[in-house]
Design an enzyme around this catalytic site. Structure first.
Site, PDB file in Angstrom:
ATOM      1  N   CYS A   1      29.752  55.737  38.717  1.00  0.00           N
ATOM      2  CA  CYS A   1      29.749  54.437  38.564  1.00  0.00           C
ATOM      3  C   CYS A   1      28.238  53.676  38.824  1.00  0.00           C
ATOM      4  O   CYS A   1      28.257  52.675  39.492  1.00  0.00           O
ATOM      5  CB  CYS A   1      30.642  54.011  40.151  1.00  0.00           C
TER       6      CYS A   1
ATOM      7  N   HIS B   1      44.288  16.598  35.840  1.00  0.00           N
ATOM      8  CA  HIS B   1      44.150  16.363  34.268  1.00  0.00           C
ATOM      9  C   HIS B   1      42.798  16.428  33.744  1.00  0.00           C
ATOM     10  O   HIS B   1      42.660  17.121  32.820  1.00  0.00           O
ATOM     11  CB  HIS B   1      44.278  14.419  34.388  1.00  0.00           C
TER      12      HIS B   1
END
Length: 803
Positions: free
Chosen positions: A754, A423
């Site tokens: 990279c 919840h």
């Protein structure tokens, strides 16, 4: 006339199999959905327990027969006028309803429907679940999930009638009244249907989402599972197991696309009880806590059903499931639309980042991606609502729908218990509020008034830091980005980060760092797992035993976690390429892994020592590299991610390349077989000087600009006094890169980079475009800027500028 015909004639009862999504006004969203699945998806193999529903007319006739409408309106009027509180109003209305009598015609219809259902299962009286379903419930725009009650293990007609009255009364729980007030629903316009469904005597149960609940990644299914009945998972009273499945591969039954598994504590389970309580919680055994709840086959079956249900409803779904402990059959017991991620606006990303670090106090599962600061307010019960200060960070054991008023005032939430489908997690997502759930000890560690920072911006784990740390946020606009000829890719280390950034318009991952998974998820030196039984370090051995609990073969722990981490990254980009670099720890970094000291030498200069390719064929690490290969092979062949490309770091000579490729082939990774491509990092001058030789052995190059700059200029990456000399834009470094691109292209091999230079320096991005580099890979939060810079450079080059 048959019993069924009599019941239908009353207008009070509808069998599930007769219902469809068109009947929401008659039986509510929950029951209409159950009927829709039984009628439309039974032939597809989706199992839903049979049952029936009372109609909205039945509820209204109950109110009329007991002359309740006027007392209910008066109670609500007193609430609106401020004459009585929410809790007083709810209690008064529920007392009115509970004191009513079920009209004989309705009672007769329910008894007959229950007898018919029992007879269908060859029984005089079966156990059923009585589920409340409001007529405006579970619409995509506003979910009433959890607002009304469910009663389990109800047996006998009279017990069922009592449960129906309780369901009617639950239409006026405090949380349901509050929710309708906020959503603008007229209380008296909303009716309640009771779904009466054959109980699944579950030995395991949980929740399934057909979308990633944190990132909105649409190709993932998320499954939570626990022992016993499913209420503990739904309510968040335990920390369940979690499984993530890549849905597009489910059609191929030869694949096992389970890309994530997280074992929860599962401290207790809900089981049947005798007497009025009907159910009770008992502690789980040590074996149950150590084991995963679901088998691979069960995970895949649930995910396939989820995909079928999602396709039928044409939207992401929130589904509850259970397994019958006697027949070992899985069932779907509820399905409703997912109402958070599916409603997100496309084309926008909000990114949070801490600007400083602090002492970590508590760790749990991160919900959302935001950061919040504030004072701790520890609350143990929703009845203590008056003690909560608006803007504080709520710390509690768990929440349920009664906590709604507190949650609206909180800057963030931290719970001891619960998973991603609890919840607290669901409501936090709906409110756009960060939460950390399942910490285990937040209520013990954190104290009232303490200033903290709640960070959900660092991946799957959420962290609570001491003090109010500085942070920043930015909105990333993905609309109207230009197209580039140069492939723009991402550098990714964390699997969760890959999930968070899936919306970025990149063309794959140019560098997936294996070290993050090994260091942060696995934590153990691979050779310590290979030689676990002969380890002399007893402290390390004990830590390894704890982490690998449940793994008979200790090396499988390494392969399992590494494979799932790589697969998660690969899934977010499929079918675009994902270049996975094999491990490139330095010896001092390897030694810091659990059990690592026994397997690593003490080197004076680890940066230029036993690292990268030289380890893979060495007898001192060969078995560890075999585990890396086994994980990559599992990702490509068992899970199906053939977009994974292997990249070898720090390969000094062509002869060393031959030895590495030979070891890979011995471990089932043969270059060219099953489409496997192998790249090499171009980070040593020899990689460029002998580019043709390396090109014959590898399928592509990726420039590692940091190491290349270090070795070309003779400047250590970490040499602070020489930091002013360390610059990728140096002409010697640029000439090396230009030469590599030219020579690689002659050999028909692609070249990428990279490093961060293209994002840090616009002129370096322009240089790379002019040099005709094939791809540029940068960290995610610079992708948008780099796309724009590269597009500008390509446009300038096209028009003859900047050459």
């Amino acid at each position: 006339m048959s019993k069924t015909a009599i019941v239908q004639e009353q207008g009070y009862i509808r069998r599930f199999e007769e219902l469809s999504n068109d009947d929401v006004a008659v039986v509510g969203g929950k029951n209409a959905s159950l009927g829709e699945m039984i009628g439309a998806l039974k032939e597809a193999g989706v199992r839903v327990p049979d049952g029936f529903a009372t109609t909205a007319d039945a509820y209204r006739d109950f109110l009329e027969a007991n002359e309740l409408e006027e007392p209910l309106r008066q109670a609500l009027a007193r609430f609106h006028d401020g004459e009585q509180s929410l809790s007083e109003t709810g209690a008064a209305i529920r007392k009115h309803i509970q004191g009513g009598t079920v009209p004989e015609a309705l009672a007769k219809a329910i008894r007959e429907a229950y007898q018919t259902l029992s007879a269908a299962y060859d029984a005089d009286a079966i156990d059923v679940a009585a589920r409340s379903s409001a007529t405006a419930e579970d619409l995509p725009e506003a979910s009433f999930a959890g607002q009304q009650e469910t009663y389990l293990n109800v047996r006998g007609a009279e017990a069922l009638l009592a449960a129906c009255k309780k369901c009617y009364a639950s239409l006026f729980t405090d949380r349901a009244i509050s929710y309708r007030e906020e959503q603008g629903f007229d209380h008296m316009d909303v009716a309640l249907s009771v779904g009466v469904q054959k109980m699944v005597r579950s030995d395991k149960a949980g929740v399934l989402f057909t979308i990633d609940t944190e990132t909105g990644f649409p190709d993932a299914a998320l499954i939570n599972a626990a022992w016993g009945l499913g209420e503990n998972v739904v309510k968040g009273t335990i920390n369940p197991d979690q499984y993530t499945v890549y849905k597009p591969f489910l059609k191929d039954e030869s694949l096992v696309p389970i890309i994530g598994r997280r074992r929860g504590a599962k401290e207790q389970k809900m089981v049947y009880a005798e007497g009025e309580a009907a159910t009770k919680n008992v502690e789980t055994t040590e074996a149950e806590r150590a084991a995963y709840v679901l088998s691979d086959d069960e995970v895949l079956q649930l995910a396939r059903w989820g995909a079928i249900i999602e396709k039928h409803y044409e939207r992401p779904m929130d589904i509850e499931w259970a397994r019958d402990g006697e027949t070992e059959e899985l069932f779907i017991v509820q399905a409703r639309p997912e109402t958070v991620q599916s409603q997100m606006v496309e084309g926008q990303l909000q990114h949070y980042r801490l600007k400083e670090t602090g002492k970590r106090l508590v760790t749990g599962l991160s919900i959302g991606r935001a950061i919040a600061t504030g004072e701790v307010c520890v609350i143990h019960s929703a009845e203590q609502i008056d003690q909560f200060q608006e803007g504080a960070i709520l710390v509690t054991e768990m929440t349920d729908p009664d906590w709604g008023p507190i949650l609206k005032k909180a800057a963030g939430v931290i719970t001891d218990h619960g998973g991603r489908t609890s919840h607290a997690a669901i409501v936090s997502r709906e409110m756009g509020m960060p939460a950390i759930v399942g910490t285990g000890n937040a209520t013990e560690v954190l104290r009232n008034g303490q200033e903290i920072t709640l960070s959900c911006a660092e991946g799957e784990e959420g962290y609570v830091y001491a003090g109010r740390l500085a942070f920043e946020s930015e909105d990333v606009d993905l609309d109207d980005l230009p197209q580039t000829k140069t492939r723009i890719m991402m550098n990714i280390a964390s699997p969760m980060a890959a999930m968070q950034w899936w919306r970025l318009p990149t063309q794959g991952v140019g560098l997936a760092r294996m070290e993050y998974i090994v260091n942060n998820v696995i934590k153990i030196h691979p050779m310590a797992l290979v030689h676990y039984h002969t380890l002399e370090d007893e402290e390390a051995k004990a830590r390894i035993a704890g982490l690998t609990r449940g793994y008979e073969d200790k090396t499988e722990y390494f392969v399992h976690h590494l494979a799932e981490g790589i697969a998660t990254i690969a899934a977010t980009q499929y079918p675009e390429p994902v270049i996975v670099r094999t491990s490139d720890f330095k010896t001092n970094e390897y030694a810091d892994l659990i059990g690592g000291q026994a397997f690593e030498p003490d080197e004076e200069n680890p940066m230029l020592g036993w690292r990268g390719a030289s380890r893979y064929y060495s007898d001192a690490y060969r078995d560890g590299f075999a585990l890396e290969c086994k994980a990559i092979r599992r990702v490509r062949e068992t899970m199906g991610f053939d977009n994974v490309i292997v990249m070898i770091p720090f390969c000094r000579t062509p002869e060393e390349a031959d030895r590495v490729l030979e070891v890979m082939a011995e471990n089932g990774l043969e270059r060219g077989k099953r489409g496997l491509e192998v790249y090499v990092m171009a980070e040593i001058p020899s990689n460029i000087i002998q580019a043709e030789d390396f090109a014959r052995r590898f399928d592509g190059f990726s420039v590692g600009s940091n190491d290349l700059t270090q070795l070309v200029l003779g400047v250590g990456r970490d040499a602070e006094r020489l930091s002013y000399l360390f610059d990728e834009r140096n002409q010697s470094v640029k000439k090396m890169i230009t030469d590599l691109i030219h020579r690689a292209h002659v050999a028909d091999r692609p070249v990428g980079i990279c490093g961060q230079a293209p994002s840090d320096h616009p002129e370096f991005a322009a240089f790379l475009v002019q040099a005709c580099i094939d791809s540029i890979s940068v960290i995610p939060d610079t992708v948008v800027d780099v796309i724009r810079r590269v597009a500008e450079a390509e446009n300038a080059l096209q028009h003859g500028e900047g050459t």
